[in-house]
Every structure is written in structure tokens, then in C-alpha cells.
Design a protein around this motif. Structure first.
Motif, PDB file in Angstrom:
ATOM      1  N   GLU A  64      -0.532  65.524  53.270  1.00  0.00           N
ATOM      2  CA  GLU A  64      -1.022  64.493  52.665  1.00  0.00           C
ATOM      3  C   GLU A  64      -1.369  63.112  53.856  1.00  0.00           C
ATOM      4  OE1 GLU A  64       1.755  62.167  49.737  1.00  0.00           O
ATOM      5  OE2 GLU A  64       1.075  63.479  48.352  1.00  0.00           O
ATOM      6  N   ASP A  65      -2.343  62.550  53.764  1.00  0.00           N
ATOM      7  CA  ASP A  65      -2.647  61.786  54.534  1.00  0.00           C
ATOM      8  C   ASP A  65      -2.669  60.409  54.167  1.00  0.00           C
ATOM      9  OD1 ASP A  65      -3.867  60.668  57.120  1.00  0.00           O
ATOM     10  OD2 ASP A  65      -5.889  60.913  56.575  1.00  0.00           O
ATOM     11  N   ASP A  66      -1.940  59.513  54.620  1.00  0.00           N
ATOM     12  CA  ASP A  66      -2.156  57.812  54.272  1.00  0.00           C
ATOM     13  C   ASP A  66      -3.196  57.238  54.943  1.00  0.00           C
ATOM     14  OD1 ASP A  66      -0.951  56.802  52.176  1.00  0.00           O
ATOM     15  OD2 ASP A  66       1.103  57.267  52.883  1.00  0.00           O
ATOM     16  N   LYS A  67      -3.699  57.608  56.262  1.00  0.00           N
ATOM     17  CA  LYS A  67      -4.434  56.921  57.165  1.00  0.00           C
ATOM     18  C   LYS A  67      -5.653  56.752  56.320  1.00  0.00           C
ATOM     19  CE  LYS A  67      -3.598  59.047  60.688  1.00  0.00           C
ATOM     20  NZ  LYS A  67      -3.492  59.504  62.150  1.00  0.00           N
ATOM     21  N   LYS A  68      -6.220  58.046  55.765  1.00  0.00           N
ATOM     22  CA  LYS A  68      -7.966  58.100  55.317  1.00  0.00           C
ATOM     23  C   LYS A  68      -7.453  58.461  53.729  1.00  0.00           C
ATOM     24  CE  LYS A  68     -10.025  57.320  59.235  1.00  0.00           C
ATOM     25  NZ  LYS A  68      -9.033  56.658  59.858  1.00  0.00           N
ATOM     26  N   LYS A  69      -7.265  57.352  53.110  1.00  0.00           N
ATOM     27  CA  LYS A  69      -6.927  57.578  51.698  1.00  0.00           C
ATOM     28  C   LYS A  69      -8.074  58.325  50.722  1.00  0.00           C
ATOM     29  CE  LYS A  69      -3.159  54.503  51.663  1.00  0.00           C
ATOM     30  NZ  LYS A  69      -2.625  53.302  51.251  1.00  0.00           N
ATOM     31  N   GLY A  70      -7.510  58.610  49.554  1.00  0.00           N
ATOM     32  CA  GLY A  70      -8.548  58.965  48.355  1.00  0.00           C
ATOM     33  C   GLY A  70      -8.602  60.637  48.154  1.00  0.00           C
TER      34      GLY A  70
ATOM     35  N   GLY B 158     -12.782  60.739  50.022  1.00  0.00           N
ATOM     36  CA  GLY B 158     -12.430  59.086  50.242  1.00  0.00           C
ATOM     37  C   GLY B 158     -12.032  58.474  49.050  1.00  0.00           C
ATOM     38  N   ASP B 159     -11.983  57.281  49.469  1.00  0.00           N
ATOM     39  CA  ASP B 159     -11.581  56.223  48.503  1.00  0.00           C
ATOM     40  C   ASP B 159     -12.795  55.476  48.248  1.00  0.00           C
ATOM     41  OD1 ASP B 159     -11.114  54.714  50.730  1.00  0.00           O
ATOM     42  OD2 ASP B 159      -9.160  53.932  50.065  1.00  0.00           O
ATOM     43  N   HIS B 160     -12.745  53.968  48.714  1.00  0.00           N
ATOM     44  CA  HIS B 160     -14.255  53.458  48.871  1.00  0.00           C
ATOM     45  C   HIS B 160     -14.760  53.770  50.114  1.00  0.00           C
ATOM     46  CE1 HIS B 160     -11.011  50.751  50.802  1.00  0.00           C
ATOM     47  NE2 HIS B 160     -11.978  50.218  51.197  1.00  0.00           N
ATOM     48  N   LYS B 161     -14.042  54.183  51.140  1.00  0.00           N
ATOM     49  CA  LYS B 161     -14.715  54.608  52.259  1.00  0.00           C
ATOM     50  C   LYS B 161     -14.375  56.447  52.385  1.00  0.00           C
ATOM     51  CE  LYS B 161     -14.162  50.577  55.213  1.00  0.00           C
ATOM     52  NZ  LYS B 161     -15.484  50.510  55.353  1.00  0.00           N
ATOM     53  N   GLY B 162     -14.801  56.939  53.324  1.00  0.00           N
ATOM     54  CA  GLY B 162     -15.038  58.201  53.221  1.00  0.00           C
ATOM     55  C   GLY B 162     -14.054  59.064  54.543  1.00  0.00           C
ATOM     56  N   PHE B 163     -13.908  60.274  54.467  1.00  0.00           N
ATOM     57  CA  PHE B 163     -13.088  60.888  55.662  1.00  0.00           C
ATOM     58  C   PHE B 163     -13.601  62.095  55.697  1.00  0.00           C
ATOM     59  CE2 PHE B 163     -10.071  61.413  51.823  1.00  0.00           C
ATOM     60  CZ  PHE B 163     -10.016  62.601  52.029  1.00  0.00           C
ATOM     61  N   LEU B 164     -13.622  62.761  56.909  1.00  0.00           N
ATOM     62  CA  LEU B 164     -13.604  64.260  57.211  1.00  0.00           C
ATOM     63  C   LEU B 164     -12.238  64.545  57.650  1.00  0.00           C
ATOM     64  CD1 LEU B 164     -17.323  64.788  58.536  1.00  0.00           C
ATOM     65  CD2 LEU B 164     -16.491  65.755  56.318  1.00  0.00           C
ATOM     66  N   ASN B 165     -11.656  65.499  57.260  1.00  0.00           N
ATOM     67  CA  ASN B 165     -10.311  66.030  58.068  1.00  0.00           C
ATOM     68  C   ASN B 165     -10.287  67.598  58.462  1.00  0.00           C
ATOM     69  OD1 ASN B 165      -9.069  63.456  57.632  1.00  0.00           O
ATOM     70  ND2 ASN B 165      -8.152  64.123  55.817  1.00  0.00           N
ATOM     71  N   ILE B 166      -9.842  67.755  59.365  1.00  0.00           N
ATOM     72  CA  ILE B 166      -9.818  69.392  59.776  1.00  0.00           C
ATOM     73  C   ILE B 166      -8.270  69.592  60.019  1.00  0.00           C
ATOM     74  CG2 ILE B 166     -10.042  71.145  61.499  1.00  0.00           C
ATOM     75  CD1 ILE B 166     -12.787  69.822  62.240  1.00  0.00           C
ATOM     76  N   CYS B 167      -7.836  70.521  59.146  1.00  0.00           N
ATOM     77  CA  CYS B 167      -6.473  70.931  59.080  1.00  0.00           C
ATOM     78  C   CYS B 167      -6.297  72.287  59.508  1.00  0.00           C
ATOM     79  CB  CYS B 167      -5.737  70.796  57.599  1.00  0.00           C
ATOM     80  SG  CYS B 167      -6.158  69.366  56.761  1.00  0.00           S
ATOM     81  N   ASP B 168      -5.235  72.402  60.427  1.00  0.00           N
ATOM     82  CA  ASP B 168      -4.922  73.935  60.927  1.00  0.00           C
ATOM     83  C   ASP B 168      -3.902  74.498  60.157  1.00  0.00           C
ATOM     84  OD1 ASP B 168      -4.258  74.741  64.222  1.00  0.00           O
ATOM     85  OD2 ASP B 168      -2.980  75.523  62.528  1.00  0.00           O
ATOM     86  N   MET B 169      -4.256  75.817  59.959  1.00  0.00           N
ATOM     87  CA  MET B 169      -3.888  76.589  58.724  1.00  0.00           C
ATOM     88  C   MET B 169      -2.515  77.236  59.425  1.00  0.00           C
ATOM     89  SD  MET B 169      -4.720  75.882  55.841  1.00  0.00           S
ATOM     90  CE  MET B 169      -4.705  74.172  56.391  1.00  0.00           C
TER      91      MET B 169
END
Lengths: 335, 431
Positions: free
Chosen positions: A256-262, A281-292
Motif C-alpha cells: 500500500e502506498d499512501d504517498k501517491k494515492k488512488g 491515481g486519484d485526481h493526480k497520477g502515479f507510476l510505481n515500480i515494485c520489487d517482487m
């Protein structure tokens, strides 16, 4: 968070509409987007000042919410319940199919590009011949109503890269996994945190599984959505990713990521299985990379607007995103 | 479009004669703050009350989107994904999210031209519940209190102002303001059964009746020796309490046949609508059912898909049930919130607060079914025809119920019309 991987915005093309989906022929500079103006557009990402071209012929009557490529044929889906086949060379529609009784949320092509699979709010998953448009099968494991007696929604579908499995995910956090040859259900998962029902303050719900993706070997399934939301007037909840060894039902990670919500709207696995990329995203967007390996977020970039869809080139260097009022190109690299 | 500035109801000429006759006879009236109102009250209201008119207000708390309900704009940049569907009234289309309502529009009038300007929840609520802007030092009564005052009976054994609002967000009780506590709502918040209405279990039914008989005995004896309005009022209050205690069964939907409960469905809103029907059938003049929470800043379309399904089903069941019982012609069903939602779709696929061009509906009593009043522009951003405000809506509601919308209450020496100065009813939606 280590800095091995880095996401950088390379280009941004502002648009006046909302773009819900994106597709790109392999090795091409052309991309296709589906719009809130009910149109499907071709866009030349190599042009200095690209102008998009609307595909002609029979059109959708509502938001275009999904695109899938089958060779030179593009298939779009819409809230209007229709699938439209487009000849990309001619830039014209060639077939319209009344596919679902309610709004179609997503359409994908099987890895061998022989079939098209759609999911819709009639809670049906339907499999179509990619060329002829004939219905091959339909099935569901998803209740039409939520536990609180309201209409449910079937947002997400994915096919494993080897073509053996399909997965479908709905509003209340239920995932069904299917044998893509027989269309028999072979597994199921529950992700109830993706669904927020507020019984006291606002008395309605929000959330849902918005994205699914199998790992390259098909053994793991990533499920994307949003975590518990306090004020469900907004998308003010953490983006949420759950990764399962689906055959055993083992949950490997909850991220879970609270910094870039949505909402996590789309997920792409790296072929090695080492990491995955997700966007939303929510009203803004995000791109996340998660290490598996570690289950941690290892790279992140904010978008200016909500990202609804993404496509990645074969080299995993360029990411094209479609979202609220913009198309963007991002690069993936090491720093 | 025409709007009339006087009450043209069939009752009005009769009532005027009654009023003039009563005034000429020099009738003595109680010396209270509504003494001028009292002049009319004696002559006019008796007739109205005989007609047993009632109101059910379906309050869409948080502000429903007019674009996803009564004023769809399919294909417009602002229109959202949903289609418009043809209703049973030729030429009238509403959102596809209301398919059951589309089959019942011959009983419903839609007003698409509300411009109420106030787009915050508190301010919008105060405006749409009172029909006027607030003023310092004046506690204006809410619609339910006015209706209770105008259509309730002094000797009623049922409550005359019931408000159900069980969600906590935006929960507002409503007030009778200067009309006094007599018209405050019976407010149901935690559950659907009024609290403290039932006889204490420690008191047996026999004891309860014996106590009442003893109280009546002493009260009657006392009132024979003391000629006082206060004593009479005290007795009336006791009668009323006993009546309310006997009305608890009205809130108990387990008394309804299972088939009827299934028609309304299992949602809380459905069950409250069923209670509302039971209440108006028993003579309660005003029932508000608040359905939270339409404030869809994010995911407006998902929110409306969920909440409109609830509204569509429950409102349709209520209309059918009222119609089947012959109650709809005397019951006005109002569907209203504090404002609508922006045509602009924000970055979260939401719509924000918007009071400049929005919609409501009126069904049943005194309403011209199938009527559509007002028009917005192609994007739904402004009213281009028939603009009205909250006071005009109140004047329309009062006129539909046969209440003189120009009637005045006296607050001290200050006359306060029940719908604000300068308002007039929308003739086009009145039967």
C-alpha cells in the motif's frame, strides 16, 4: 527505497478529453487511445507536434474504455456495451458487435492474438473469435449485486503470457481464475480490502479490483486497486497491490502506498518476474515500480493527472500512458 | 414559459369566500404569534385538512447529479458515459440509470432550471429546506414544519413531521424554527423505530391504562374549575403523547406482507420508503426520507450507478404503492437535494458541487405528470429557459398542495410569507 530503477517523464501531450485506454502495435510509433468523446484515435508519438486522427466509420455511443490489438486489427470496448473491430490500415471500423447488456470495462487479446476477451457490468466474461467476432464462450463467477444489495461491477480481466489462464476481478474484491482452454474455473482469491463499504457516514461503496496481471510464468497474479478509504467522496485511499501464488491462494505481498494515492488501473510484469510496473491515481497520477523479491516500492513518479492506461515497448524502455487530459511518454532506466 | 403569481387552485375561490365570511363574522381567534394567519387558518385550513394532503420528501443528501438523473446530456463533453432513455412521455428523456422511473414519468414533473447559487452543503441545505436565505435572529421553519403546520391536525394521534436520516454524513435534523417545538420533526437517526415511544416494560398495559384514566379524571375535574388555555394545551399534549405511543406500529415494517417488503427491497432506503408510505397512509402529513450520500467528488459515475439504482427502485415502488392505494393523488413526492453537480468532470472522474443549473422532480398531488419545466444549455452549465430559485419551488409545492403560497405567519409584528417575497409557483408543472 533503492534507486536502481528510475522513471522519467520524457514527453507530455495535453488533450482536451479523458483518455481511458491505450494500445500500441509492437515496434511502432503509432499509438491508439480511447476517449471520453466516444472516439478511437491514432496518435503518432514520433511527430514533433503530433496530431491525432479519429478512426472513421461506425462509432461508439459512450466512453471508450478498452483497446486490444489483434495484428492489424484493433478492438475497442465501451460503456455502450459494444465491441468494435477497426482496420488500422484503413482507419475504419469493420464490425460492431452488441457484446454485453451493460457497460464493458475492459477488453484484452489472448497472447496468441486469436481471441478477444471482454468483461462488463453484466458480470459476464465473454470470449470472442479475434478475427470473426463470433462469441466462443461466456462465464462468470461474480455476483450481480454487492453484499449490500447494490449493482456490482466487473472491472478487470487478464490472460497469462503462456495463454493457459484467465483471471477476472470485480468490485467487491473477488477474483476468479479460469482455464483458458476449457473456461472452467480453477481458482479463486479474495481481496476484500479493495472494496470500501461505508455503512454509517455515507452509506455507499467505492473501490474495486481495477487491474490484474499474471507473471511471465503464470504462477503469480498481481491484483491492483485501492485500500480502505475513509472519506469515500474522494479516491483518498492508498493505492493497493496484492500479489498471490494463485494456485495455492498464498498472498505473497500487500503493498500500500499512501504517498501517491488512488486506484491502480494497470499492471505490467517484467518478464524476469523481478519487478512490476503499475499506474493509476486519484485526481493526480502515479507510476510505481515494485520489487517482487522484497515486496517494496522501489521507484515512483507522479503524474499530473489520473492515469487510466499504459503500454510498454518490447525493450521495456518507453512507457506510454493515457489519462485525464493527456498522453505521456516515460522512460525507464537506471540511475 | 408561464409562471403564475396567484393561486389558481380550485380550492382557492371557495377558501377566499370562507375566509371573508369568517372575517365578517368577527370570529374570535387565539392571541398567538400567528394571529393574522389564524384568520385564514380557521376558514382555509379546515378545508385543506379535510383533503388529507401529504408530502414525502426524498432528500438526496450531498447533491445528486442532474446529468445522471433528470437532465442527461449524452454526447456532450460534460455528459458522462450514460445514455438518455426515452420515457413513457413522448419527447422526455432521462438518464438510463433510472429505467423504472422512465416507465412512470406520466405521474412526474421534472424541473430542470433550478439556479439556487449556493453550492456548499450547509448553505444549500438551509436554502432548500427553508426556501429562503437565512437572516440573523430569525429561525425560519423548514418545509416539513410548514407542511405539518398547514396540513396537520391538532387532534392527530400520529406524528405530523417525521424525518428519517440514519447516515451520519450531512445529517441535519430540521427545525420548526419560530413555529415552535410542536412542529419539530420526530427525528429517526440510529434506527427506524422512534426511541422512547413504547410503553416501559416495567409498566403493564393495565397499569398504563389505569394511569391514563386517573390522569383524565383529575384533568377534567381541574379544567372545569380553571378556564385556561394552558390547561387545555396540557391536556392536548397528553392526548398527543398517547397517540404517538400508539403509532409505534407504523414504523414496524414486519407488519407488512412479505411480498410488499420485497417490492421495496432490502435496502435501508427501501425500508424507509415503506415506512413513509405507512405513515402517510395513517395520516402523517410530512415524511422526509434522507438518502445519503451523493457527494461524488471522485468516481461520480460509479457512485450514481449505485445510488441511482437504489433511488430508481425505491421511488418507483413507492409511487406504485401510493398509486395502488389511491394515495398518490393526495400525496406529493418530492425528490430534491441541496444542489446538483458540476458539468465539468474532474480528474477523479467526479463531479463537484453545483447550484447554477440543476434539477428536481415532483410527483403526484397537484402535479401535472409528464411535464418538464426549464432548460439548460447543451453542456448543462447554465439555465437558458425558465430559471427559478428555491422560493419559487416552495411556492410551487405549496400550490400543488392547495396551500396559499402567499400566506403569512406573524413573527411578532413582522409578516413572513411561507414562500419568500417575490416568489411565484411554476404553473407549467401544476395540475
Amino acid at each position: 527505497m533503492n534507486d536502481t530503477l528510475k522513471i522519467t517523464r520524457a514527453s507530455q501531450w495535453n488533450q482536451s478529453d479523458i483518455l481511458f485506454c491505450i494500445a500500441r502495435p509492437s515496434g511502432s510509433d503509432r499509438i491508439y487511445v480511447g476517449s471520453s468523446d466516444f472516439g478511437v484515435y491514432e496518435f503518432d508519438s514520433s511527430a514533433e507536434k503530433p496530431e491525432r486522427v479519429r478512426l472513421e466509420g461506425e462509432q461508439h455511443q459512450s466512453y471508450v474504455t478498452g483497446l486490444a490489438l489483434v495484428g492489424e486489427t484493433l478492438v475497442s470496448c465501451s460503456y455502450d456495451g459494444q465491441l468494435i473491430w477497426w482496420d488500422t490500415a484503413e482507419r475504419r471500423s469493420i464490425r460492431t458487435v452488441a457484446a454485453h447488456d451493460r457497460w464493458i470495462r475492459r477488453v484484452i487479446a489472448t497472447p496468441d492474438q486469436t481471441q478477444i476477451i471482454s468483461v462488463a457490468d453484466d458480470m459476464q466474461c465473454k470470449v470472442w473469435d479475434g478475427v470473426s467476432g463470433e462469441l466462443i464462450s461466456l462465464f462468470t463467477d461474480h455476483a450481480e449485486t454487492t453484499p449490500h444489495h447494490y449493482p456490482s461491477m466487473l472491472y478487470a480481466v487478464a490472460a497469462s503470457p503462456d495463454g493457459r489462464w484467465l483471471a477476472t476481478g470485480d468490485k467487491v474484491g473477488h477474483v476468479a481464475i479460469w482455464d483458458a482452454g476449457t473456461f472452467e474455473k480453477v481458482g479463486e482469491l479474495e481481496t476484500p480490502v479493495m472494496y470500501t463499504w461505508d455503512p454509517k457516514q455515507r452509506r455507499h461503496s467505492i473501490g474495486g479490483i481495477r487491474s490484474l496481471a499474471f507473471s511471465a510464468d503464470g504462477s503469480q497474479l498481481a491484483v491492483g486497486g485501492i485500500g480502505k478509504i475513509g472519506n469515500i467522496d474522494h479516491l483518498g485511499g492508498p493505492s493497493r497491490l496484492e500479489v498471490f501464488e494463485w494456485s495455492s491462494g498464498t498472498r505473497r505481498f500487500e503493498i500500500e502506498d499512501d504517498k501517491k494515492k488512488g486506484l491502480i488501473e494497470q499492471i505490467v510484469w517484467h518478464p524476469s518476474g523481478d519487478w512490476l510496473l503499475c499506474a493509476g491515481g486519484d485526481h493526480k497520477g502515479f507510476l510505481n515500480i515494485c520489487d517482487m523479491q522484497s515486496g517494496e516500492l522501489i521507484a515512483q513518479e507522479a503524474g499530473d493527472g489520473h492515469i487510466h492506461g499504459l503500454v510498454v515497448d518490447a525493450e521495456l524502455q518507453n512507457v506510454f500512458t493515457a489519462g485525464h487530459n493527456r498522453i505521456e511518454r516515460w522512460t525507464l532506466g537506471t540511475s | 414559459m408561464k409562471r403564475k403569481a396567484w393561486c389558481g387552485s380550485a380550492e382557492h375561490p371557495v377558501s377566499r369566500r370562507g375566509f371573508l365570511g369568517a372575517a365578517a363574522a368577527g370570529t374570535a381567534f387565539a392571541a398567538d404569534m400567528t394571529v393574522l394567519d389564524g384568520l385564514k387558518q380557521q376558514a382555509l385550513a379546515a378545508e385543506l385538512k379535510r383533503q388529507q394532503k401529504r408530502v414525502i420528501l426524498l432528500w438526496l443528501a450531498g447533491g445528486a447529479s442532474q446529468l445522471e438523473t433528470w437532465d442527461p446530456k449524452p454526447g456532450a463533453e460534460t455528459g458522462g458515459p450514460f445514455r438518455a432513455i426515452q420515457t413513457t412521455v413522448p419527447g422526455l428523456e432521462i438518464s438510463e440509470l433510472l429505467p423504472k422511473q422512465s416507465q412512470r414519468m406520466r405521474q412526474t414533473a421534472v424541473i430542470r432550471s433550478l439556479n439556487t447559487k449556493i453550492a456548499d452543503h450547509g448553505g444549500g441545505y438551509r436554502l432548500m429546506e427553508t426556501g429562503r436565505l437565512p437572516e440573523p435572529g430569525v429561525a425560519f421553519p423548514h418545509l416539513g414544519a410548514i407542511i405539518a403546520r398547514e396540513l396537520g391536525r391538532i387532534d392527530s394521534h400520529v406524528p405530523d413531521h417525521v424525518s428519517m436520516y440514519t447516515s451520519t454524513e450531512g445529517r441535519r435534523k430540521g427545525t420548526a424554527g419560530f413555529l415552535g417545538a410542536r412542529y419539530n420533526p420526530m427525528f429517526l437517526t440510529e434506527n427506524m423505530m422512534p426511541e422512547n415511544i413504547r410503553r416501559l416494560e416495567s409498566i403493564s398495559q393495565v397499569d398504563h391504562q389505569d394511569r391514563a384514566a386517573l390522569r383524565d379524571f383529575f384533568a377534567e375535574k381541574f379544567s372545569r374549575s380553571v378556564d385556561s388555555a394552558a390547561v387545555a394545551s396540557h391536556g392536548s399534549a397528553y392526548e398527543r403523547v398517547r397517540g404517538l405511543m400508539a403509532s409505534d406500529r407504523l414504523f414496524d415494517i414486519s407488519e407488512e406482507p412479505q411480498a410488499m417488503r420485497e417490492k421495496y427491497g432490502p435496502t435501508q432506503f427501501g425500508e424507509q420508503c415503506l415506512i413513509a408510505r405507512r405513515l402517510v397512509e395513517a395520516g402523517v402529513p410530512f415524511v422526509k426520507v434522507a438518502r445519503a450520500w451523493w457527494d461524488s467528488h471522485g468516481q461520480n459515475f460509479e457512485t450514481h450507478r449505485e445510488l441511482c439504482a437504489d433511488l430508481d427502485h425505491c421511488m418507483s415502488a413507492l409511487m406504485d404503492d401510493l398509486g395502488d392505494r389511491g394515495l398518490l393523488e393526495n400525496t406529493l413526492v418530492i425528490t430534491l437535494g441541496e444542489f446538483g453537480r458540476t458539468p465539468r468532470i474532474n480528474g477523479s472522474l467526479g463531479r463537484d458541487h453545483f447550484a447554477s443549473a440543476w434539477s428536481c422532480s415532483l410527483t403526484g398531488c397537484g402535479i401535472k405528470g409528464g411535464a418538464v419545466y426549464g432548460k439548460t444549455d447543451e453542456k448543462g452549465a447554465t439555465v437558458v429557459d425558465g430559471e427559478i430559485g428555491a422560493a419559487d419551488l416552495f411556492a410551487t409545492i405549496f400550490t400543488a398542495l392547495g396551500i396559499d403560497y402567499e400566506k403569512e405567519y406573524m413573527l411578532g409584528s413582522r409578516p413572513i410569507p411561507i414562500s419568500d417575497f417575490g416568489s411565484s409557483p411554476v404553473e407549467d408543472v401544476l395540475a
